[in-house]
Design a protein around this motif. Structure first.
Motif, short mmCIF file in Angstrom:
data_model
loop_
_atom_site.label_atom_id
_atom_site.label_comp_id
_atom_site.label_asym_id
_atom_site.label_seq_id
_atom_site.Cartn_x
_atom_site.Cartn_y
_atom_site.Cartn_z
N PRO A 66 0.78 -1.24 0.00
CA PRO A 66 0.00 0.00 0.00
C PRO A 66 0.81 1.29 0.00
O PRO A 66 0.23 2.38 -0.01
CB PRO A 66 -0.82 -0.11 1.29
CG PRO A 66 0.05 -0.92 2.20
CD PRO A 66 0.75 -1.91 1.30
N ARG A 67 2.14 1.21 -0.03
CA ARG A 67 2.94 2.45 -0.06
C ARG A 67 2.87 3.08 -1.44
O ARG A 67 3.12 2.42 -2.45
CB ARG A 67 4.39 2.15 0.30
CG ARG A 67 4.56 1.66 1.74
CD ARG A 67 5.97 1.24 2.02
NE ARG A 67 6.33 0.08 1.18
CZ ARG A 67 7.55 -0.33 0.93
NH1 ARG A 67 8.58 0.31 1.46
NH2 ARG A 67 7.78 -1.38 0.17
N VAL A 68 2.53 4.38 -1.48
CA VAL A 68 2.38 5.10 -2.74
C VAL A 68 2.93 6.52 -2.63
O VAL A 68 3.21 7.01 -1.53
CB VAL A 68 0.89 5.17 -3.18
CG1 VAL A 68 0.31 3.79 -3.39
CG2 VAL A 68 0.06 5.95 -2.18
N SER A 69 3.03 7.15 -3.78
CA SER A 69 3.41 8.56 -3.85
C SER A 69 2.60 9.19 -4.98
O SER A 69 2.52 8.64 -6.08
CB SER A 69 4.91 8.68 -4.14
OG SER A 69 5.26 10.03 -4.34
N LEU A 70 1.99 10.34 -4.70
CA LEU A 70 1.23 11.09 -5.70
C LEU A 70 1.95 12.41 -5.95
O LEU A 70 2.22 13.16 -5.01
CB LEU A 70 -0.19 11.37 -5.20
CG LEU A 70 -1.07 12.23 -6.12
CD1 LEU A 70 -1.41 11.47 -7.40
CD2 LEU A 70 -2.34 12.67 -5.39
N VAL A 71 2.27 12.69 -7.22
CA VAL A 71 2.90 13.95 -7.60
C VAL A 71 1.91 14.77 -8.41
O VAL A 71 1.33 14.27 -9.38
CB VAL A 71 4.19 13.73 -8.41
CG1 VAL A 71 4.72 15.05 -8.96
CG2 VAL A 71 5.25 13.05 -7.55
N VAL A 72 1.72 16.01 -8.01
CA VAL A 72 0.90 16.98 -8.75
C VAL A 72 1.81 18.16 -9.01
O VAL A 72 2.32 18.78 -8.07
CB VAL A 72 -0.33 17.42 -7.93
CG1 VAL A 72 -1.15 18.43 -8.69
CG2 VAL A 72 -1.16 16.20 -7.51
N ASP A 73 2.08 18.45 -10.29
CA ASP A 73 3.00 19.53 -10.61
C ASP A 73 2.61 20.20 -11.92
O ASP A 73 1.74 19.72 -12.65
CB ASP A 73 4.45 19.04 -10.66
CG ASP A 73 4.68 18.00 -11.75
OD1 ASP A 73 3.71 17.45 -12.30
OD2 ASP A 73 5.85 17.73 -12.06
#
Length: 136
Positions: A66-73
């Motif tokens: 369940p480890r995630v990363s969300l990038v908004v740029d």
């Protein structure tokens, strides 16, 4: 009300609707996926949806890890960072939970949702030149 994001981060995220979700694939390598997202400031979470989400690789990846990363740029229309940089953004690292909602987030999406619970937030050139990070 739970305030996970600074005022500038919340404003930045609310003005955008597309990000990139990184999950961990079966071989342990990161996999990146464009996603639609919505910030629930009251709950301190981010919901990620899509059509037939439960059949997607990102969904299966999260079932396994369940480890995630969300990038908004994006690129600002004017310089916002050191040396005239235009790039700015927010990265939200955390743990994803797979949930089923009563109604799809938007028409055409499934009722399956990836709910991101932030643990670390990294920003660059959002509220001031430069960047920073903090655990939440």
């Amino acid at each position: 009300m739970l305030m996970i994001f600074t005022e500038a981060e919340a404003r930045y995220l609310h003005d955008r609707d597309l990000g990139r979700l990184a999950t961990i694939g079966p071989a342990g390598a990161p996999q990146n996926h464009p996603v639609a997202f919505w910030v629930d400031e009251r709950a301190g979470t981010i919901d990620i949806g899509g059509p037939d989400l439960a059949a997607s690789r990102k969904y299966r990846n999260i079932q396994a890890d369940p480890r995630v990363s969300l990038v908004v740029d994006d690129n600002a229309p004017h310089p916002v960072g050191p040396g005239g940089q235009r790039g700015r953004g927010v990265e939200i690292r955390g743990v994803a939970e797979l949930v089923r909602v009563e109604r799809p987030l938007i028409p055409g999406f499934s009722q399956d949702v990836i709910r991101l619970r932030p643990r670390r937030i990294v920003t660059w050139n959002v509220d001031a030149p430069g960047g920073g990070s903090r655990n939440v």
